[in-house]
Write a protein that holds these residues in place. Structure first.
Motif, PDB file in Angstrom:
ATOM      1  N   GLU A 156       7.827  -6.134  -9.449  1.00  0.00           N
ATOM      2  CA  GLU A 156       7.344  -5.376  -8.302  1.00  0.00           C
ATOM      3  C   GLU A 156       8.480  -4.928  -7.391  1.00  0.00           C
ATOM      4  O   GLU A 156       8.319  -3.980  -6.616  1.00  0.00           O
ATOM      5  CB  GLU A 156       6.340  -6.219  -7.502  1.00  0.00           C
ATOM      6  CG  GLU A 156       5.040  -6.491  -8.258  1.00  0.00           C
ATOM      7  CD  GLU A 156       4.054  -7.272  -7.411  1.00  0.00           C
ATOM      8  OE1 GLU A 156       4.400  -7.618  -6.259  1.00  0.00           O
ATOM      9  OE2 GLU A 156       2.943  -7.547  -7.896  1.00  0.00           O
ATOM     10  N   LEU A 157       9.641  -5.581  -7.502  1.00  0.00           N
ATOM     11  CA  LEU A 157      10.780  -5.203  -6.671  1.00  0.00           C
ATOM     12  C   LEU A 157      11.617  -4.093  -7.313  1.00  0.00           C
ATOM     13  O   LEU A 157      12.586  -3.628  -6.721  1.00  0.00           O
ATOM     14  CB  LEU A 157      11.677  -6.407  -6.400  1.00  0.00           C
ATOM     15  CG  LEU A 157      11.054  -7.539  -5.578  1.00  0.00           C
ATOM     16  CD1 LEU A 157      12.057  -8.662  -5.382  1.00  0.00           C
ATOM     17  CD2 LEU A 157      10.572  -7.019  -4.226  1.00  0.00           C
ATOM     18  N   LEU A 158      11.265  -3.677  -8.516  1.00  0.00           N
ATOM     19  CA  LEU A 158      12.046  -2.674  -9.229  1.00  0.00           C
ATOM     20  C   LEU A 158      11.317  -1.344  -9.365  1.00  0.00           C
ATOM     21  O   LEU A 158      11.775  -0.453 -10.087  1.00  0.00           O
ATOM     22  CB  LEU A 158      12.422  -3.196 -10.622  1.00  0.00           C
ATOM     23  CG  LEU A 158      13.165  -4.535 -10.655  1.00  0.00           C
ATOM     24  CD1 LEU A 158      13.487  -4.929 -12.078  1.00  0.00           C
ATOM     25  CD2 LEU A 158      14.439  -4.460  -9.829  1.00  0.00           C
ATOM     26  N   THR A 159      10.201  -1.207  -8.678  1.00  0.00           N
ATOM     27  CA  THR A 159       9.427   0.026  -8.779  1.00  0.00           C
ATOM     28  C   THR A 159       9.481   0.771  -7.455  1.00  0.00           C
ATOM     29  O   THR A 159      10.317   0.492  -6.589  1.00  0.00           O
ATOM     30  CB  THR A 159       7.971  -0.287  -9.188  1.00  0.00           C
ATOM     31  OG1 THR A 159       7.271   0.948  -9.385  1.00  0.00           O
ATOM     32  CG2 THR A 159       7.262  -1.107  -8.128  1.00  0.00           C
ATOM     33  N   TYR A 160       8.611   1.773  -7.285  1.00  0.00           N
ATOM     34  CA  TYR A 160       8.548   2.503  -6.026  1.00  0.00           C
ATOM     35  C   TYR A 160       8.025   1.589  -4.908  1.00  0.00           C
ATOM     36  O   TYR A 160       7.508   0.501  -5.162  1.00  0.00           O
ATOM     37  CB  TYR A 160       7.644   3.728  -6.160  1.00  0.00           C
ATOM     38  CG  TYR A 160       8.185   4.776  -7.097  1.00  0.00           C
ATOM     39  CD1 TYR A 160       9.314   5.518  -6.767  1.00  0.00           C
ATOM     40  CD2 TYR A 160       7.567   5.038  -8.317  1.00  0.00           C
ATOM     41  CE1 TYR A 160       9.818   6.486  -7.631  1.00  0.00           C
ATOM     42  CE2 TYR A 160       8.068   6.001  -9.183  1.00  0.00           C
ATOM     43  CZ  TYR A 160       9.185   6.717  -8.831  1.00  0.00           C
ATOM     44  OH  TYR A 160       9.677   7.675  -9.677  1.00  0.00           O
ATOM     45  N   ALA A 161       8.152   2.083  -3.672  1.00  0.00           N
ATOM     46  CA  ALA A 161       7.782   1.264  -2.516  1.00  0.00           C
ATOM     47  C   ALA A 161       6.521   1.821  -1.863  1.00  0.00           C
ATOM     48  O   ALA A 161       6.596   2.657  -0.966  1.00  0.00           O
ATOM     49  CB  ALA A 161       8.931   1.238  -1.506  1.00  0.00           C
ATOM     50  N   PRO A 162       5.350   1.390  -2.295  1.00  0.00           N
ATOM     51  CA  PRO A 162       4.108   1.900  -1.704  1.00  0.00           C
ATOM     52  C   PRO A 162       3.813   1.251  -0.361  1.00  0.00           C
ATOM     53  O   PRO A 162       4.412   0.232   0.006  1.00  0.00           O
ATOM     54  CB  PRO A 162       3.049   1.510  -2.743  1.00  0.00           C
ATOM     55  CG  PRO A 162       3.590   0.224  -3.330  1.00  0.00           C
ATOM     56  CD  PRO A 162       5.088   0.397  -3.351  1.00  0.00           C
ATOM     57  N   GLY A 163       2.920   1.838   0.377  1.00  0.00           N
ATOM     58  CA  GLY A 163       2.438   1.219   1.610  1.00  0.00           C
ATOM     59  C   GLY A 163       3.430   1.194   2.746  1.00  0.00           C
ATOM     60  O   GLY A 163       3.314   0.367   3.648  1.00  0.00           O
ATOM     61  N   GLY A 164       4.440   2.060   2.695  1.00  0.00           N
ATOM     62  CA  GLY A 164       5.395   2.112   3.794  1.00  0.00           C
ATOM     63  C   GLY A 164       6.552   1.160   3.668  1.00  0.00           C
ATOM     64  O   GLY A 164       7.359   1.047   4.584  1.00  0.00           O
ATOM     65  N   GLY A 165       6.669   0.463   2.521  1.00  0.00           N
ATOM     66  CA  GLY A 165       7.800  -0.436   2.332  1.00  0.00           C
ATOM     67  C   GLY A 165       7.378  -1.867   2.052  1.00  0.00           C
ATOM     68  O   GLY A 165       6.190  -2.211   2.073  1.00  0.00           O
ATOM     69  N   TYR A 166       8.355  -2.708   1.797  1.00  0.00           N
ATOM     70  CA  TYR A 166       8.151  -4.112   1.443  1.00  0.00           C
ATOM     71  C   TYR A 166       7.526  -4.852   2.625  1.00  0.00           C
ATOM     72  O   TYR A 166       8.100  -4.926   3.713  1.00  0.00           O
ATOM     73  CB  TYR A 166       9.510  -4.717   1.094  1.00  0.00           C
ATOM     74  CG  TYR A 166       9.494  -6.104   0.540  1.00  0.00           C
ATOM     75  CD1 TYR A 166       8.774  -6.430  -0.602  1.00  0.00           C
ATOM     76  CD2 TYR A 166      10.256  -7.104   1.143  1.00  0.00           C
ATOM     77  CE1 TYR A 166       8.801  -7.713  -1.122  1.00  0.00           C
ATOM     78  CE2 TYR A 166      10.293  -8.393   0.634  1.00  0.00           C
ATOM     79  CZ  TYR A 166       9.554  -8.691  -0.500  1.00  0.00           C
ATOM     80  OH  TYR A 166       9.571  -9.965  -1.008  1.00  0.00           O
TER      81      TYR A 166
END
Length: 514
Positions: A176-186
């Motif tokens: 999950e840390l190597l994909t796009y950043a949905p929801g406005g970020g981590y």
């Protein structure tokens, strides 16, 4: 050119024993011959066996070349007939079609256009906004050294701590840390930032209101794209940060410079009668002059924005570094109407190359901004965001800011002392209460741009204050001197070099210090 000449032509140009593979050489040369017309359309190429024997290369190499030429449309292969050069010449009718008239070329006969147009100046190929952007660009050719403004001392960054946190996260190998950043970020980073901003900057926000970006430029760009249209008016401080001005102008906004005084942004008269769609301000530490917007001005601006439906973008770029007093609270913390978009970055606090910033969106715009950042920029960097979250939650950010504030305070004082020793009170120092730079004022008749260029040639980097103004008629003369990235022992010698340049330029221009 017939097939026998093709073999000879290739043989004369192939380079044996080079690092470029034979396949790449033959492919490149045949493509060149076709594109330049040396192999005319319809020309039959020799068989793969014949060409391989003539060139003394493997037949598989030639077969591979022919396959690639066929795949890219250079040749046509027919079983039992052979391989022929395809007709790849431009469509004459399309090339000679009369273009739609544009400003400056109405009535031009396209058929009369020469085959090779004369070389045009680089700016002639740009759009109007492209020419404006390049003409007023403020980016410097060097980004490090005395006295580059706005650059922290990256050599003091706690890299071992960061590496340890990063290594631990990489070992977990969370997909999950190597994909796009949905929801406005981590989300853990948004939660850590919301806690930090509430304490350090008096920002009122929840983790959901924070949108992670690549920095202040992207945050501004997103806000402008979602909240304004081309032709809308935007208030900017006079003077203001050149990068912010470029972002707004490139988006098609009409800039309305508003003067600043000792209390910050000071709109008067016509400016108040023509409400903008957006106002960009640096209330906690005006850039580049350094004053703080007074509480009365802040309340006035917020009420004006509420009444006239104005969006306020608050750029809070380096307000953690305040010397002699506590950091000033944010404008966003006073906003009750949801008109302020708060933007910040970790570049000045940690290191510029990190490229992680954030914006705090009003609650009713959170989903809009989340969708916008994902749609326009396809955000990522989740691994870096995860490391940063750990860095903040473990208390490293707070301790690093505290340590750097003390270090920068020492360097600031060394520079101020060097200025006083050389010029006394004849040249004023402005904006030294906070941030990573101060402004050295010059007489109104001095040429701060010429001094900047001469200083650069002497190995010292400064920025001319006049370049931050939209109106040259009201521009004050001065130099922005960054001290954060200059070691203690280099400040004095570097300023002596700069002082020599200043004195020489002012003497040649017949300018006397006040």
């Amino acid at each position: 050119m017939d097939t026998i000449i093709l073999s000879d032509w290739l043989a004369a140009r192939l380079e044996r024993g080079t690092t470029e593979p034979m396949y790449r050489q033959v492919l490149r040369l045949v493509q060149q011959a076709i594109l330049t017309g040396q192999l005319a359309p319809g020309t039959k190429l020799p068989s793969s066996r014949t060409l391989a024997e003539d060139l003394d290369i493997a037949r598989n190499t030639v077969l591979r070349v022919y396959d690639q030429l066929t795949a890219e449309g250079y040749v046509l292969s027919t079983t039992g007939s052979g391989t022929y050069v395809a007709d790849t010449r431009p469509d004459t009718a399309a090339v000679r079609a009369r273009p739609v008239a544009r400003a400056g070329n109405a009535g031009t006969d396209a058929s009369a256009t020469p085959a090779v147009a004369p070389a045009a100046p680089a700016h002639a190929h740009l759009s109007a906004r492209g020419r404006q952007l390049i003409a007023r660009a403020g980016v410097a050719p060097k980004q490090w050294g005395a006295f580059m403004p706005g650059v922290p001392d990256v050599t003091e960054f706690p890299s071992r701590t960061w590496s340890r946190l990063q290594a631990r996260l990489w070992k977990q190998a969370n997909p999950e840390l190597l994909t796009y950043a949905p929801g406005g970020g981590y989300r853990p980073l948004r939660r850590a930032l919301s806690d930090y901003l509430r304490v350090a900057r008096s920002v009122k926000c929840t983790p959901d209101q924070i949108i992670i970006t690549t920095g202040i430029h992207q945050s501004m760009d997103l806000a402008v794209r979602l909240l304004t249209d081309v032709g809308d008016r935007a208030w900017v401080e006079e003077p203001c940060y050149w990068g912010a001005r470029s972002v707004l102008q490139s988006a098609g906004l009409v800039l309305a410079p508003v003067p600043v005084d000792s209390e910050g942004l000071n709109p008067r008269g016509r400016a108040l009668k023509e409400p903008p769609r957006l106002a960009l301000v640096t209330p906690s530490h005006q850039y580049p002059l350094g004053m703080v917007m007074s509480l009365a001005r802040r309340r006035t601006l917020l009420e004006y924005a509420r009444q006239h439906d104005v969006w306020i973008v608050e750029d809070d770029y380096d307000s953690e570094f305040r010397y002699g007093s506590r950091p000033v609270a944010s404008l966003q913390g006073l906003d009750e109407a949801g008109r302020v978009i708060y933007v910040g970055s970790l570049g000045k606090t940690l290191y510029p190359g990190l490229r992680i910033g954030y914006m705090v969106a009003p609650e009713h715009l959170v989903e809009t901004f989340r969708t916008g950042v994902a749609e326009l920029y396809r955000e990522g960097q989740l691994m870096h965001q995860a490391v940063l979250a750990e860095f903040i939650m473990d208390g490293h950010l707070t301790s690093h800011v505290r340590r750097m504030r003390a270090l920068y305070g020492e360097r600031r004082q060394i520079l101020i002392d060097a200025i006083a020793a050389r010029f006394g009170d004849s040249l004023p120092v402005m904006g030294d209460e906070a941030g990573l730079h101060l402004v050295l004022g010059l007489p109104g008749t001095a040429d701060d741009r010429a001094i900047t260029n001469a200083a650069f040639d002497a190995g010292v980097i400064v920025r001319p204050l006049s370049a931050y103004y939209s109106d040259e008629e009201v521009a004050r003369r001065g130099l922005l001197l960054g001290y954060a990235c200059v070691p203690h022992e280099r400040i004095g010698p570097a300023f002596d070099t700069l002082a020599g340049v200043i004195e020489k330029q002012m003497e040649e221009g017949g300018v006397r210090a006040a």
